[in-house]
Design an enzyme around this catalytic site. Structure first.
Site, short mmCIF file in Angstrom:
data_model
loop_
_atom_site.label_atom_id
_atom_site.label_comp_id
_atom_site.label_asym_id
_atom_site.label_seq_id
_atom_site.Cartn_x
_atom_site.Cartn_y
_atom_site.Cartn_z
N LEU A 144 -10.72 -8.05 -35.15
CA LEU A 144 -11.69 -9.14 -34.97
C LEU A 144 -13.11 -8.70 -35.30
O LEU A 144 -14.01 -9.52 -35.44
CB LEU A 144 -11.63 -9.69 -33.54
CG LEU A 144 -10.39 -10.51 -33.17
CD1 LEU A 144 -10.33 -10.74 -31.66
CD2 LEU A 144 -10.38 -11.85 -33.91
N GLY A 145 -13.33 -7.39 -35.41
CA GLY A 145 -14.66 -6.90 -35.73
C GLY A 145 -15.65 -7.27 -34.64
O GLY A 145 -15.32 -7.17 -33.45
N ASP A 155 13.13 -1.75 -9.74
CA ASP A 155 13.98 -2.20 -10.84
C ASP A 155 13.78 -3.69 -11.11
O ASP A 155 14.04 -4.16 -12.20
CB ASP A 155 15.47 -1.94 -10.53
CG ASP A 155 15.75 -0.45 -10.41
OD1 ASP A 155 14.88 0.35 -10.81
OD2 ASP A 155 16.84 -0.08 -9.93
N PRO A 199 -5.03 8.90 -1.90
CA PRO A 199 -5.88 9.74 -2.76
C PRO A 199 -5.11 10.91 -3.37
O PRO A 199 -5.31 11.26 -4.53
CB PRO A 199 -6.97 10.23 -1.80
CG PRO A 199 -7.06 9.17 -0.76
CD PRO A 199 -5.66 8.63 -0.60
N ALA A 236 0.83 -1.20 0.00
CA ALA A 236 0.00 0.00 0.00
C ALA A 236 0.87 1.25 0.00
O ALA A 236 1.39 1.66 1.04
CB ALA A 236 -0.93 -0.01 1.21
N GLU A 279 2.63 0.35 -10.93
CA GLU A 279 4.11 0.26 -10.82
C GLU A 279 4.79 1.38 -11.59
O GLU A 279 5.92 1.22 -12.07
CB GLU A 279 4.61 -1.09 -11.35
CG GLU A 279 4.22 -2.28 -10.50
CD GLU A 279 5.06 -2.40 -9.25
OE1 GLU A 279 4.47 -2.27 -8.18
OE2 GLU A 279 6.28 -2.61 -9.33
N GLY A 280 4.13 2.54 -11.66
CA GLY A 280 4.69 3.66 -12.41
C GLY A 280 4.07 3.74 -13.79
O GLY A 280 4.22 2.82 -14.59
N GLY A 297 -0.17 9.61 -6.06
CA GLY A 297 -0.11 8.46 -6.97
C GLY A 297 1.29 8.33 -7.53
O GLY A 297 2.17 7.75 -6.91
N SER A 298 1.49 8.94 -8.67
CA SER A 298 2.83 8.91 -9.29
C SER A 298 3.87 9.51 -8.37
O SER A 298 5.01 9.04 -8.31
CB SER A 298 2.82 9.69 -10.60
OG SER A 298 1.90 9.11 -11.49
C1 LIG Z 1 -5.95 -1.92 -10.46
C2 LIG Z 1 -4.93 -1.16 -9.71
C3 LIG Z 1 -4.11 -1.79 -8.82
C4 LIG Z 1 -3.17 -1.08 -8.09
N1 LIG Z 1 -2.42 -1.71 -7.15
C5 LIG Z 1 -1.65 -0.97 -6.31
C6 LIG Z 1 -1.02 -1.58 -5.19
O1 LIG Z 1 -1.10 -2.78 -4.98
N2 LIG Z 1 -0.33 -0.79 -4.34
C7 LIG Z 1 -0.22 0.56 -4.55
O2 LIG Z 1 0.40 1.23 -3.75
N3 LIG Z 1 -0.78 1.15 -5.62
C8 LIG Z 1 -1.51 0.42 -6.50
N4 LIG Z 1 -2.12 1.02 -7.56
C9 LIG Z 1 -1.94 2.45 -7.75
C10 LIG Z 1 -1.10 2.78 -8.97
O3 LIG Z 1 0.25 2.49 -8.72
C11 LIG Z 1 -1.33 4.27 -9.29
O4 LIG Z 1 -2.64 4.36 -9.81
C12 LIG Z 1 -0.35 4.80 -10.29
O5 LIG Z 1 0.93 4.87 -9.73
C13 LIG Z 1 -0.74 6.20 -10.78
O6 LIG Z 1 -1.12 7.04 -9.77
P1 LIG Z 1 -2.51 7.82 -9.85
O7 LIG Z 1 -3.54 6.86 -10.20
O8 LIG Z 1 -2.68 8.63 -8.63
O9 LIG Z 1 -2.32 8.79 -11.10
P2 LIG Z 1 -1.63 10.25 -11.10
O10 LIG Z 1 -0.30 10.17 -10.45
O11 LIG Z 1 -2.61 11.25 -10.63
O12 LIG Z 1 -1.39 10.43 -12.66
C14 LIG Z 1 -2.41 10.87 -13.56
C15 LIG Z 1 -1.79 11.05 -14.92
O13 LIG Z 1 -0.75 12.06 -14.83
C16 LIG Z 1 0.47 11.54 -15.27
N5 LIG Z 1 1.55 12.13 -14.51
C17 LIG Z 1 1.72 12.16 -13.18
N6 LIG Z 1 2.87 12.78 -12.84
C18 LIG Z 1 3.46 13.13 -14.02
C19 LIG Z 1 4.67 13.80 -14.35
N7 LIG Z 1 5.55 14.22 -13.44
N8 LIG Z 1 4.94 14.00 -15.66
C20 LIG Z 1 4.09 13.59 -16.61
N9 LIG Z 1 2.93 12.95 -16.36
C21 LIG Z 1 2.62 12.73 -15.06
C22 LIG Z 1 0.36 10.04 -15.10
O14 LIG Z 1 1.22 9.37 -15.97
C23 LIG Z 1 -1.09 9.81 -15.43
O15 LIG Z 1 -1.24 9.69 -16.81
C24 LIG Z 1 -3.05 0.30 -8.30
C25 LIG Z 1 -3.84 0.94 -9.24
C26 LIG Z 1 -4.78 0.24 -9.93
C27 LIG Z 1 -5.67 0.97 -10.88
#
Ligand SMILES: Cc1cc2nc3c(=O)[nH]c(=O)nc-3n(C[C@H](O)[C@H](O)[C@H](O)COP(=O)(O)OP(=O)(O)OC[C@H]3O[C@@H](n4cnc5c(N)ncnc54)[C@H](O)[C@@H]3O)c2cc1C
Ligand SMILES: Cc1cc2nc3c(=O)[nH]c(=O)nc-3n(C[C@H](O)[C@H](O)[C@H](O)COP(=O)(O)OP(=O)(O)OC[C@H]3O[C@@H](n4cnc5c(N)ncnc54)[C@H](O)[C@@H]3O)c2cc1C
Lengths: 396, 364
Positions: free
Chosen positions: A348-349, A247, A130, A126, A373-374, A133-134
């Site tokens: 495949l239509g 990595d 909210p 985890a 995973e990024g 994310g990234s």
């Molecule tokens: C099905 C599922 C399973 C998951 N499992 C796990 C889990 O087990 N553990 C866990 O911790 N997380 C998990 N995640 C979370 C997942 O790792 C995040 O959703 C992901 O890292 C992206 O974060 P976010 O959704 O907040 O998107 P955001 O970070 O809000 O990104 C939104 C968009 O902005 C882009 N963006 C963000 N920053 C930049 C930047 N600096 N430059 C350019 N573009 C950028 C992103 O590429 C994306 O297109 C899961 C998500 C899903 C949907």
């Protein structure tokens, strides 16, 4: 000496894993796509299968031997295995008991005592919140030491295996004033007071895999549940260390994408050849039908995805720093896999839009592989920063 | 095992070509392109490193080393990193030597190889491409017909590297539905070689059209004798060469833009700080890697004595698509400056189109 042929034993492993995927996963693939959130009991037989875990380094491990005797290592075997299993079903692979991302993290850094306590548990990971994310370095969840216990507060979303796991590796900050350097990971067991699974998500794909939200409210865990050292260093080396586990896991996500894309392509190939249309790598691609040309281009892309994945995995096995190559493999496989599964449905239509067939499911499933995973963008950032030697402030 | 590390020998050969290119080609590629000519001495220097002849037995003038498609792939990437026209000019003789050495009868090897494997660079080549829409190397329009124990060749060829100076060339022709290679000597009756072709790229490489009008060659001219050649293998070796050269060109474009993007400032900072530029560069990097790996994969199969038909076909297809994309990014990142011929990305952009348009410019 350069040789890009997989050795026979890896070819055999692939065949074996594919056979297993065909026999066990494919038959229940649709069932658990429809029955979202239901645990696939058929997977019980696989408990503990180490698909995402990292084998612990053995004491006194021998140096790689000379050419003829040398064998490929665990990372490459894993890439081949994951690809074959995900040819079966990626959602189900993510649901294999005990094969959580948390298990990989534990295997990487746990002490012997922690290994004893948590080694057999199914552990989720985890990180995401909210508002984070990234930008994983900006997480808000906190951990405060109170006597012999850590007290955790925060909210974690999108946790894979949230419902089914036994424990969760939670990222929290022990010293928010230190920024990223304060981020540590903790093992929180299910049933701990103040640790609640709040909801499960309804998703586009990988519906066989449960994804949930945890709330940590004054959640107390033993002091010994911290992974790694509690010390907060001035530099961000510690955080970089945590990120390094990616990595190893990123090429595995690339391998998942390779598996799903190969499933889709193989399905398409069967349908095309059933119409007596040849796919024999013979004619000039300008003189064949659009379907044939698209197929060849996709197969070439799949080869590129696989080779980049094998390269990153091979480097990990050879103990060559593979940060860039790991991200390259995921950037390529995440994107190209998504495009391949989309295109297969297009070609495949009506069959590609029908839930009678799995193609539409693969198109939904593969999309996640360019996100978790990024995201693809984050992988490009990592690659670009590395090859241009730019800091995160220069290239944001 | 799956291995991406270079052996000592591979590293040594790669390094020596890399050095040669750095010394003789890198700074001159643009001038050669403008002049439409490659200095003979530059070609001779590369020839002396022996890449076309190393796999030929010593008794026929070669080095008697193992015929290694991987090693050739490494060499071609290095040469094309300097300039693709140069890479083709240097290795055009491989188009003749490799099939003869690989698939010729003993008598053919004995009579043909010693003349080609000399200390001095001599031009030998192969004629495969044909000047018509829908050209496909597996359905050749050039024909060979058996007549009185000889073969009569008819048809038109184009993009034959260095044909006007070639002592002998192999001509790909269809004999009763099977694709074959025939040796045609300079000045043979019925053979005419056209003027230097004017092309989109590769300005410094001479390519010619070749016309065969009832050109009669003896029975011994058919490579492989009555068995003919393994034409799929011929194509595979030529396609891996194309992919290898594509990897070299793409790496060159990438190296140029990496530096340029850091040096060029607009809006108060290097353009490399912008994601739209940086992400293109990241993509160029991994796609260049992918092209190289696809070439190596196909070459590995040949090296192991297996068919590389599928792998080489896909490698060339991928290289053709991606080299164009990568070299396009190369020009784009330099903006208006990329459009100017002094900037090497411009030449790479034109040359990159050759990968998908043409066949048989070199062999691994
Ligand atoms: C099905 C599922 C399973 C998951 N499992 C796990 C889990 O087990 N553990 C866990 O911790 N997380 C998990 N995640 C979370 C997942 O790792 C995040 O959703 C992901 O890292 C992206 O974060 P976010 O959704 O907040 O998107 P955001 O970070 O809000 O990104 C939104 C968009 O902005 C882009 N963006 C963000 N920053 C930049 C930047 N600096 N430059 C350019 N573009 C950028 C992103 O590429 C994306 O297109 C899961 C998500 C899903 C949907
Ligand atoms: C044939 C030709 C004719 C021309 N004719 C004229 C003319 O008649 N009059 C005239 O005044 N000019 C003319 N120009 C100049 C032309 O308008 C410029 O070349 C063009 O505006 C780009 O500027 P630049 O070449 O300096 O590239 P740069 O501005 O240096 O750009 C380099 C790269 O960086 C990118 N980039 C730059 N800033 C950013 C940013 N903020 N974010 C993301 N990416 C960025 C660009 O898109 C480009 O890919 C001509 C150019 C050519 C080649």
């Amino acid at each position: 000496m350069i040789n890009l042929e997989l050795p026979d034993y890896l070819d055999n492993l692939k065949t074996q894993m594919k056979g297993f995927a065909e026999g066990l996963l494919r038959p229940i693939s649709r069932k658990y796509d429809e029955a979202e959130h239901v645990y696939p009991v058929e997977l019980d037989v696989l408990r503990g299968m180490k698909v995402m875990g990292r084998p612990k380094k053995k004491e006194g491990e021998e140096k790689p031997k000379k050419d003829v005797e040398r064998k490929n290592g665990a990372n490459l075997s894993q890439a081949v295995t994951v690809e074959a299993i995900c040819w079966g079903d990626v959602g189900l692979m993510l649901s294999i008991p005990g094969a959580g991302l948390g298990n990989a993290a534990i295997a990487a850094v746990a002490t012997d005592e922690q290994m004893e306590r948590f080694g057999d548990k199914w552990a989720a990971m985890a990180i995401t919140e909210p508002a984070s994310g990234s930008d994983a370095g900006s997480i808000q969840t906190t951990a405060v030491l109170d006597g012999d216990e850590w007290v955790l507060n925060g909210e974690k979303i999108f946790v894979t295996c949230a419902d089914r796991c036994d424990a969760v590796v939670v990222w929290a900050n022990v010293d928010p004033t230190a920024g990223k350097a304060g981020i540590k990971s903790f093992i929180v067991e299910k049933g701990t007071p103040g640790f609640t699974l709040e909801k499960l998500e309804h998703k586009l794909g990988i519906r066989a895999s449960d994804t949930g939200t945890f709330v940590l409210k004054d959640c107390r865990i033993p002091k010994e549940n911290i992974l790694g050292s509690a010390e907060v260093k001035k530099s961000t080396e510690g955080f970089k260390g945590v990120m390094k586990t990616f990595d190893n896991t990123r090429p595995m996500v690339a391998a998942m994408s390779n598996g799903v894309a190969s499933a889709a392509l193989e399905f398409l190939k069967d349908k095309v050849e059933a119409q007596d249309i040849k796919l024999d790598y013979h004619e000039n691609t300008n003189n064949v039908s659009a379907t044939q040309k698209e197929y060849y281009l996709m197969e070439a892309n799949l080869e590129a995805m696989k080779l980049l994945t094998y390269k990153a995995s091979w480097m990990a096995d050879e103990k060559i720093f593979n940060n860039v190559e790991a991200s390259m493999s995921k950037a390529k496989a995440g994107k190209a896999g998504t495009l391949i599964t989309q295109k297969v449905c297009e070609l495949l239509g009506p069959m590609g839009f029908s839930r009678e067939h799995l193609a539409e499911k693969w198109m939904r499933d593969s999309k996640i592989l360019d996100i978790f995973e990024g995201t693809g963008q984050i992988q490009h950032l990592i690659v670009a920063r590395n090859i241009l030697k730019l800091s995160r402030n220069q290239l944001k | 095992m799956f291995d991406l590390s270079l052996s000592k020998e591979q590293k040594m050969v790669k390094d020596s070509f890399s050095k040669l290119v750095k010394d003789l080609v890198a700074d001159n590629a643009h001038d050669m392109d403008e002049a439409g000519e490659i200095p003979v001495s530059a070609v001779q220097k590369a020839w002396e490193l022996g890449c076309s002849v190393s796999g030929v037995p010593e008794e026929y003038g070669g080095y008697g080393m193992e015929d290694s498609p991987i090693l050739s792939s490494l060499v071609l990437e290095e040469l094309a990193y300097g300039d693709m026209a140069y890479a083709v000019a240097v290795t055009a003789p491989s188009l003749f030597i490799v099939p003869v050495n690989d698939m010729g009868t003993d008598a053919q090897k004995k009579s043909l190889l010693p003349n080609a494997c000399t200390d001095d660079y001599n031009v030998f080549t192969m004629a495969m491409c044909e000047p018509h829409f829908g050209f496909d190397p597996v359905s050749l329009k050039t024909t060979a017909a058996k007549k009185n124990g000889s073969y009569v060749l008819n048809g038109a060829k184009c993009f034959v590297p260095c044909a006007s100076r070639s002592e002998k060339m192999l001509v790909a022709a269809n004999l009763d539905g099977e694709n074959n290679l025939f040796v045609v000597e300079k000045g043979a009756a019925g053979l005419s070689v056209g003027e230097k072709e004017k092309n989109l790229g590769l300005y410094s490489l001479e390519t010619n059209t070749v016309t065969l009008e009832n050109c009669t060659v003896p029975a011994e001219a058919r490579i492989g004798g009555d068995k003919g050649v393994d034409y799929d293998r011929v194509l595979a070796r030529a396609r891996i060469a194309m992919a290898s050269m594509a990897a070299g060109m793409c790496r060159c474009s990438l190296d140029i833009v990496k530096q340029y993007a850091l040096d060029r400032e607009q809006f108060g900072e290097p353009i490399a700080y912008r994601q739209s530029i940086a992400f293109m560069i990241a993509e160029m990097a991994y796609e260049t890697d992918a092209i190289r790996l696809l070439a190596w994969q196909a070459a590995s199969r040949l090296e192991a004595g297996k068919s590389a038909k599928r792998e080489a076909y896909l490698a060339k297809l991928y290289a053709g698509e991606m080299a164009m994309k990568i070299c396009d990014y190369g020009v784009q990142i330099l903006g208006g400056h990329g459009y100017i011929r002094e900037m090497n990305v411009e030449r790479l952009y034109r040359n990159a189109r050759s990968i998908s348009c043409l066949e048989a410019l070199s062999m691994v």
